[in-house]
Design an enzyme around this catalytic site. Structure first.
Site, PDB file in Angstrom:
ATOM      1  N   THR A   1     105.031  -6.301 -55.311  1.00  0.00           N
ATOM      2  CA  THR A   1     103.903  -5.466 -54.877  1.00  0.00           C
ATOM      3  C   THR A   1     102.941  -5.261 -56.040  1.00  0.00           C
ATOM      4  O   THR A   1     103.340  -4.813 -57.113  1.00  0.00           O
ATOM      5  CB  THR A   1     104.417  -4.124 -54.325  1.00  0.00           C
ATOM      6  OG1 THR A   1     105.236  -4.407 -53.184  1.00  0.00           O
ATOM      7  CG2 THR A   1     103.266  -3.209 -53.916  1.00  0.00           C
ATOM      8  N   PRO A  44     108.413  -3.818 -46.335  1.00  0.00           N
ATOM      9  CA  PRO A  44     109.272  -2.897 -47.095  1.00  0.00           C
ATOM     10  C   PRO A  44     108.704  -1.484 -47.106  1.00  0.00           C
ATOM     11  O   PRO A  44     107.502  -1.289 -47.315  1.00  0.00           O
ATOM     12  CB  PRO A  44     109.239  -3.484 -48.510  1.00  0.00           C
ATOM     13  CG  PRO A  44     107.919  -4.190 -48.587  1.00  0.00           C
ATOM     14  CD  PRO A  44     107.654  -4.718 -47.215  1.00  0.00           C
ATOM     15  N   LYS A 101     102.373  -9.121 -52.870  1.00  0.00           N
ATOM     16  CA  LYS A 101     102.025  -8.202 -51.780  1.00  0.00           C
ATOM     17  C   LYS A 101     100.911  -7.262 -52.233  1.00  0.00           C
ATOM     18  O   LYS A 101     101.092  -6.503 -53.191  1.00  0.00           O
ATOM     19  CB  LYS A 101     103.265  -7.390 -51.376  1.00  0.00           C
ATOM     20  CG  LYS A 101     103.015  -6.352 -50.301  1.00  0.00           C
ATOM     21  CD  LYS A 101     104.323  -5.755 -49.827  1.00  0.00           C
ATOM     22  CE  LYS A 101     104.111  -4.753 -48.714  1.00  0.00           C
ATOM     23  NZ  LYS A 101     103.493  -3.506 -49.151  1.00  0.00           N
ATOM     24  N   TYR A 126     109.008  -3.562 -57.324  1.00  0.00           N
ATOM     25  CA  TYR A 126     108.034  -2.912 -58.208  1.00  0.00           C
ATOM     26  C   TYR A 126     108.533  -3.235 -59.602  1.00  0.00           C
ATOM     27  O   TYR A 126     109.684  -2.935 -59.927  1.00  0.00           O
ATOM     28  CB  TYR A 126     108.037  -1.393 -58.011  1.00  0.00           C
ATOM     29  CG  TYR A 126     107.340  -0.911 -56.764  1.00  0.00           C
ATOM     30  CD1 TYR A 126     106.006  -1.234 -56.519  1.00  0.00           C
ATOM     31  CD2 TYR A 126     108.000  -0.108 -55.844  1.00  0.00           C
ATOM     32  CE1 TYR A 126     105.363  -0.778 -55.381  1.00  0.00           C
ATOM     33  CE2 TYR A 126     107.359   0.358 -54.696  1.00  0.00           C
ATOM     34  CZ  TYR A 126     106.031   0.012 -54.476  1.00  0.00           C
ATOM     35  OH  TYR A 126     105.403   0.477 -53.352  1.00  0.00           O
ATOM     36  N   ARG A 149      99.813  -2.800 -34.409  1.00  0.00           N
ATOM     37  CA  ARG A 149     100.452  -1.886 -33.460  1.00  0.00           C
ATOM     38  C   ARG A 149     100.700  -2.556 -32.114  1.00  0.00           C
ATOM     39  O   ARG A 149     101.315  -1.970 -31.240  1.00  0.00           O
ATOM     40  CB  ARG A 149      99.554  -0.653 -33.222  1.00  0.00           C
ATOM     41  CG  ARG A 149      99.179   0.124 -34.477  1.00  0.00           C
ATOM     42  CD  ARG A 149     100.364   0.893 -35.051  1.00  0.00           C
ATOM     43  NE  ARG A 149      99.979   1.677 -36.219  1.00  0.00           N
ATOM     44  CZ  ARG A 149     100.037   1.239 -37.480  1.00  0.00           C
ATOM     45  NH1 ARG A 149     100.477   0.011 -37.740  1.00  0.00           N
ATOM     46  NH2 ARG A 149      99.667   2.006 -38.477  1.00  0.00           N
ATOM     47  N   ASP A 179      99.556  -8.028 -43.248  1.00  0.00           N
ATOM     48  CA  ASP A 179     100.354  -6.800 -43.294  1.00  0.00           C
ATOM     49  C   ASP A 179      99.442  -5.578 -43.263  1.00  0.00           C
ATOM     50  O   ASP A 179      98.769  -5.280 -44.252  1.00  0.00           O
ATOM     51  CB  ASP A 179     101.200  -6.809 -44.580  1.00  0.00           C
ATOM     52  CG  ASP A 179     101.833  -5.471 -44.893  1.00  0.00           C
ATOM     53  OD1 ASP A 179     102.682  -5.030 -44.090  1.00  0.00           O
ATOM     54  OD2 ASP A 179     101.489  -4.868 -45.933  1.00  0.00           O
ATOM     55  N   GLY A 180      99.408  -4.885 -42.135  1.00  0.00           N
ATOM     56  CA  GLY A 180      98.630  -3.642 -42.087  1.00  0.00           C
ATOM     57  C   GLY A 180      97.942  -3.428 -40.752  1.00  0.00           C
ATOM     58  O   GLY A 180      97.230  -4.315 -40.270  1.00  0.00           O
ATOM     59  N   HIS A 205      98.462  -1.915 -48.585  1.00  0.00           N
ATOM     60  CA  HIS A 205      99.546  -0.924 -48.624  1.00  0.00           C
ATOM     61  C   HIS A 205      99.436   0.057 -47.448  1.00  0.00           C
ATOM     62  O   HIS A 205      99.714   1.248 -47.576  1.00  0.00           O
ATOM     63  CB  HIS A 205      99.515  -0.169 -49.958  1.00  0.00           C
ATOM     64  CG  HIS A 205     100.874   0.163 -50.517  1.00  0.00           C
ATOM     65  ND1 HIS A 205     101.450  -0.539 -51.543  1.00  0.00           N
ATOM     66  CD2 HIS A 205     101.779   1.138 -50.196  1.00  0.00           C
ATOM     67  CE1 HIS A 205     102.626  -0.014 -51.838  1.00  0.00           C
ATOM     68  NE2 HIS A 205     102.858   0.998 -51.030  1.00  0.00           N
ATOM     69  N   GLN A 228     111.744  -6.360 -52.038  1.00  0.00           N
ATOM     70  CA  GLN A 228     110.418  -6.048 -52.590  1.00  0.00           C
ATOM     71  C   GLN A 228     110.579  -5.425 -53.975  1.00  0.00           C
ATOM     72  O   GLN A 228     111.358  -4.487 -54.161  1.00  0.00           O
ATOM     73  CB  GLN A 228     109.684  -5.078 -51.659  1.00  0.00           C
ATOM     74  CG  GLN A 228     108.349  -4.582 -52.194  1.00  0.00           C
ATOM     75  CD  GLN A 228     108.472  -3.236 -52.894  1.00  0.00           C
ATOM     76  OE1 GLN A 228     109.271  -2.401 -52.485  1.00  0.00           O
ATOM     77  NE2 GLN A 228     107.699  -3.026 -53.947  1.00  0.00           N
ATOM     78  N   SER A 252     112.886  -2.248 -49.808  1.00  0.00           N
ATOM     79  CA  SER A 252     112.009  -1.787 -50.901  1.00  0.00           C
ATOM     80  C   SER A 252     112.803  -1.472 -52.163  1.00  0.00           C
ATOM     81  O   SER A 252     113.962  -1.031 -52.091  1.00  0.00           O
ATOM     82  CB  SER A 252     111.270  -0.530 -50.438  1.00  0.00           C
ATOM     83  OG  SER A 252     110.773   0.196 -51.540  1.00  0.00           O
TER      84      SER A 252
HETATM   85  C1  LIG Z   1     106.279   5.506 -45.575  1.00  0.00           C
HETATM   86  C2  LIG Z   1     105.845   4.202 -46.204  1.00  0.00           C
HETATM   87  C3  LIG Z   1     106.499   3.775 -47.362  1.00  0.00           C
HETATM   88  C4  LIG Z   1     106.124   2.567 -47.963  1.00  0.00           C
HETATM   89  N1  LIG Z   1     106.819   2.130 -49.066  1.00  0.00           N
HETATM   90  C5  LIG Z   1     106.505   0.934 -49.617  1.00  0.00           C
HETATM   91  C6  LIG Z   1     107.259   0.431 -50.709  1.00  0.00           C
HETATM   92  O1  LIG Z   1     108.208   1.031 -51.177  1.00  0.00           O
HETATM   93  N2  LIG Z   1     106.880  -0.782 -51.219  1.00  0.00           N
HETATM   94  C7  LIG Z   1     105.832  -1.504 -50.722  1.00  0.00           C
HETATM   95  O2  LIG Z   1     105.539  -2.586 -51.218  1.00  0.00           O
HETATM   96  N3  LIG Z   1     105.106  -1.043 -49.677  1.00  0.00           N
HETATM   97  C8  LIG Z   1     105.422   0.136 -49.109  1.00  0.00           C
HETATM   98  N4  LIG Z   1     104.712   0.585 -48.024  1.00  0.00           N
HETATM   99  C9  LIG Z   1     103.650  -0.272 -47.444  1.00  0.00           C
HETATM  100  C10 LIG Z   1     104.236  -1.203 -46.373  1.00  0.00           C
HETATM  101  O3  LIG Z   1     105.059  -2.191 -46.952  1.00  0.00           O
HETATM  102  C11 LIG Z   1     103.135  -1.935 -45.609  1.00  0.00           C
HETATM  103  O4  LIG Z   1     102.282  -2.572 -46.513  1.00  0.00           O
HETATM  104  C12 LIG Z   1     102.317  -1.023 -44.695  1.00  0.00           C
HETATM  105  O5  LIG Z   1     103.138  -0.061 -44.079  1.00  0.00           O
HETATM  106  C13 LIG Z   1     101.603  -1.874 -43.644  1.00  0.00           C
HETATM  107  O6  LIG Z   1     100.782  -1.110 -42.842  1.00  0.00           O
HETATM  108  P1  LIG Z   1     101.237  -0.533 -41.397  1.00  0.00           P
HETATM  109  O7  LIG Z   1     102.125   0.642 -41.702  1.00  0.00           O
HETATM  110  O8  LIG Z   1      99.957  -0.170 -40.783  1.00  0.00           O
HETATM  111  O9  LIG Z   1     101.980  -1.632 -40.678  1.00  0.00           O
HETATM  112  C14 LIG Z   1     105.063   1.795 -47.411  1.00  0.00           C
HETATM  113  C15 LIG Z   1     104.421   2.246 -46.255  1.00  0.00           C
HETATM  114  C16 LIG Z   1     104.805   3.424 -45.644  1.00  0.00           C
HETATM  115  C17 LIG Z   1     104.110   3.862 -44.387  1.00  0.00           C
END
Ligand SMILES: Cc1cc2nc3c(=O)[nH]c(=O)nc-3n(C[C@H](O)[C@H](O)[C@H](O)COP(=O)(O)O)c2cc1C
Length: 376
Positions: A149, A71, A247, A123, A306, A302-303, A271, A121, A100
């Site tokens: 989250t 999300p 999360k 909050y 690439r 998650d993270g 995150h 997702q 999200s």
């Molecule tokens: C621009 C952006 C906005 C995000 N917004 C949310 C969000 O609204 N809620 C949430 O749980 N995680 C949010 N995330 C975290 C992502 O869900 C995820 O955990 C993260 O992007 C994973 O890492 P990666 O970008 O390296 O794949 C956000 C990430 C980015 C880059």
């Protein structure tokens, strides 16, 4: 993938850095991806890998791929077709889309664009009536899972946003004007499609009117509940009654608490390096948590993902699936809906090839024997 460079080209600097950046020194941001390099594959040969099957079953849901989309809020910032473009691409790829709380499309519109599977997702807002409304609407719209989250107890210190003067929604400030002016395509598009709003937040009363000049974004900011604790996770598990991922978990102790609170799974996550700088890379958390909870919880890495090989490493370490965030945001920013389709095609092809070269043809056959730490 070259999407990051293209996205950087296409987006005004404050918008690009809001997406691309992390907290403070961005150690966690970099380490999330770098950590994959500390694992190496142990291949099996002569296994007949002519047919590689990427399908998997996750939380009772059949997926065509062992990864889905994380999300991300405010997708409208990156492309005017926003969440709906991404959800449609996920549907074509046969995998799950996650919407999200801070999305700029409604639960209902996402369900119409992508009949499923979808995840919402959460909050946890102070006004639990709003949360109940989401849960009811997600159920009604056929969403399959929720993710709560839990790593946003306070807002991470994202210094790039301070330096670029990023404000939400984007405004023309003296500092950012040059960058917006240098990207007339994005700026015109933004002005011509001004549907930037946190689409799923509709306070049950006239709170916003009462607050006078209070904007929806201000209201949302004030709704974040910093008293969040395990009782709240239990409460949400009870309200929802279906698959619930927490999360932002990284420790085996919290994994046990999550299980006891009624979560059915975890998204191992920091995150995307946007919260606590120095937080462990999700890929390094898989094995210790799997060892602690066994098969009791679904584990999503998650993270930092690439490449297809990153997904394969996470699966070998014990994850049930992976999820990607920036990978699809870069693609969306670079080339819209077709960009997200292309991202899926690239990751699918890379994963298929990596599995064949590793000597496995099914997701369920990927295991511990296929991986070890470099320099073990
Ligand atoms: C621009 C952006 C906005 C995000 N917004 C949310 C969000 O609204 N809620 C949430 O749980 N995680 C949010 N995330 C975290 C992502 O869900 C995820 O955990 C993260 O992007 C994973 O890492 P990666 O970008 O390296 O794949 C956000 C990430 C980015 C880059």
């Amino acid at each position: 993938m070259h999407f990051r460079a293209l996205a950087k080209d296409r987006l005004p600097a404050p918008i690009f850095h809001y997406m691309d950046g992390g907290a403070e020194d961005e150690w966690s941001l970099a380490n999330n991806t770098d950590a994959f390099d500390r694992y190496e594959f142990l291949t099996e040969v002569l296994n007949d890998v002519a047919e590689v099957d990427l399908t998997t079953r996750l939380m009772g849901i059949d997926l065509a791929l062992p990864f889905f989309l994380s999300p991300t809020g405010m997708t409208r910032l990156f492309h005017h077709k926003k969440e709906l473009a991404v959800a449609r691409a996920a549907h074509r790829a046969g995998t799950m889309y996650s919407l999200s709380t801070l999305g700029t499309s409604t639960i209902e519109d996402v369900a119409a664009a992508n009949p499923g599977p979808n995840l919402f997702q959460v909050y946890l807002f102070k006004d639990r009536g709003i949360v109940r409304d989401w849960v009811a609407r997600a159920k009604e719209s056929g969403f399959k899972a929720l993710a709560l989250t839990v790593d946003l107890a306070a807002h991470g210190n994202r210094e790039r946003d301070i330096h670029t003067g990023m404000v939400m929604p984007p405004r023309w400030s003296l500092g950012s004007l040059a960058s917006f002016a240098a990207h007339p395509h994005w700026s015109l598009n933004y002005l011509l499609h001004p549907d930037f709003r946190i689409a799923n937040v509709r306070p049950g009363d006239d709170t916003l009117d009462k607050a006078g000049a209070m904007s929806l974004l201000q209201y949302v900011g004030e709704q974040f509940d910093h008293h969040l604790n395990w009782k709240d996770a239990e409460w949400l598990a009870g309200e929802w009654g279906g698959p619930l991922l927490l999360k932002g978990v990284t420790s085996p102790e919290d994994a046990e608490r999550a299980r006891d609170a009624g979560a059915t799974g975890l998204m191992l996550s920091n995150h995307g390096g946007r919260q606590l700088d120095g937080a462990a890379a999700p890929v390094d958390c898989i094995r210790p948590i799997r060892d602690r909870v066994g098969d009791a919880l679904t584990l999503i890495a998650d993270g930092g993902i690439r490449r297809g090989t990153h997904i394969l490493k996470a699966l070998a370490l014990g994850a049930d699936a992976c999820s990607v965030g920036r990978a699809y945001l870069y693609a969306l920013s670079a080339a819209g809906e077709a960009g997200v389709d292309h991202m899926f095609a690239v990751l699918r092809k890379e994963l298929q090839l990596a599995m064949a070269l590793l000597g496995v043809t099914k997701v369920a056959d990927i295991g511990e024997r296929h991986i070890r730490r470099v320099g073990h």
